[in-house]
Scaffold this motif. Structure first.
Motif, PDB file in Angstrom:
ATOM      1  N   PHE A  64       0.439  -6.583  -4.547  1.00 38.10           N
ATOM      2  CA  PHE A  64       1.084  -7.293  -5.647  1.00 38.10           C
ATOM      3  C   PHE A  64       2.570  -6.951  -5.716  1.00 38.10           C
ATOM      4  N   GLY A  65       2.877  -5.678  -5.692  1.00 38.01           N
ATOM      5  CA  GLY A  65       4.275  -5.253  -5.802  1.00 38.01           C
ATOM      6  C   GLY A  65       5.150  -5.755  -4.667  1.00 38.01           C
ATOM      7  N   SER A  66       4.621  -5.728  -3.472  1.00 32.84           N
ATOM      8  CA  SER A  66       5.428  -6.162  -2.330  1.00 32.84           C
ATOM      9  C   SER A  66       5.702  -7.659  -2.365  1.00 32.84           C
ATOM     10  N   GLN A  67       4.711  -8.448  -2.771  1.00 30.99           N
ATOM     11  CA  GLN A  67       4.922  -9.894  -2.839  1.00 30.99           C
ATOM     12  C   GLN A  67       5.762 -10.283  -4.047  1.00 30.99           C
ATOM     13  N   ALA A  68       5.544  -9.645  -5.176  1.00 34.28           N
ATOM     14  CA  ALA A  68       6.246 -10.029  -6.401  1.00 34.28           C
ATOM     15  C   ALA A  68       7.707  -9.597  -6.392  1.00 34.28           C
ATOM     16  N   PHE A  69       7.992  -8.412  -5.884  1.00 34.22           N
ATOM     17  CA  PHE A  69       9.344  -7.876  -5.993  1.00 34.22           C
ATOM     18  C   PHE A  69      10.160  -7.953  -4.705  1.00 34.22           C
TER      19      PHE A  69
ATOM     20  N   LEU B  51      -4.543 -14.022  -0.612  1.00 33.53           N
ATOM     21  CA  LEU B  51      -4.648 -14.299  -2.035  1.00 33.53           C
ATOM     22  C   LEU B  51      -3.271 -14.581  -2.623  1.00 33.53           C
ATOM     23  N   PRO B  52      -3.233 -15.331  -3.726  1.00 38.44           N
ATOM     24  CA  PRO B  52      -1.964 -15.487  -4.438  1.00 38.44           C
ATOM     25  C   PRO B  52      -1.518 -14.144  -5.022  1.00 38.44           C
TER      26      PRO B  52
END
Length: 75
Positions: free
Chosen positions: A24-29, A43-44
């Motif tokens: 999550f952190g790598s994709q979001a930030f 996954l999204p």
């Protein structure tokens, strides 16, 4: 036996939770993909928070499973 199963479930929960949080952190930030979770499932970004939650649940189940027998009340 309960102790062994509890530690195993707890260990799996730590790995799954960490991978969910890292993904999550790598994709979001950062807009990249870290860890190995993206190689297994695509996954999204927000769904990885669900994977993190599943990891937390597994850790909680593992801790409850490995607890010793309940103490008897002395009258």
């Amino acid at each position: 036996m309960r102790t062994t199963i509890g530690y195993t479930i707890e260990s799996i929960g730590y790995v799954v939770g960490a991978q969910g949080l890292i993904s999550f952190g790598s994709q979001a930030f950062f807009g990249t993909e870290w860890g190995w979770m993206h190689k297994v499932v695509g996954l999204p970004t927000s769904a990885y928070l669900g994977v993190f939650a599943v990891g937390l649940v597994l850790v909680a189940i593992g801790v409850r499973t490995r607890k010793g027998p309940a103490r008897r009340k002395v009258a």
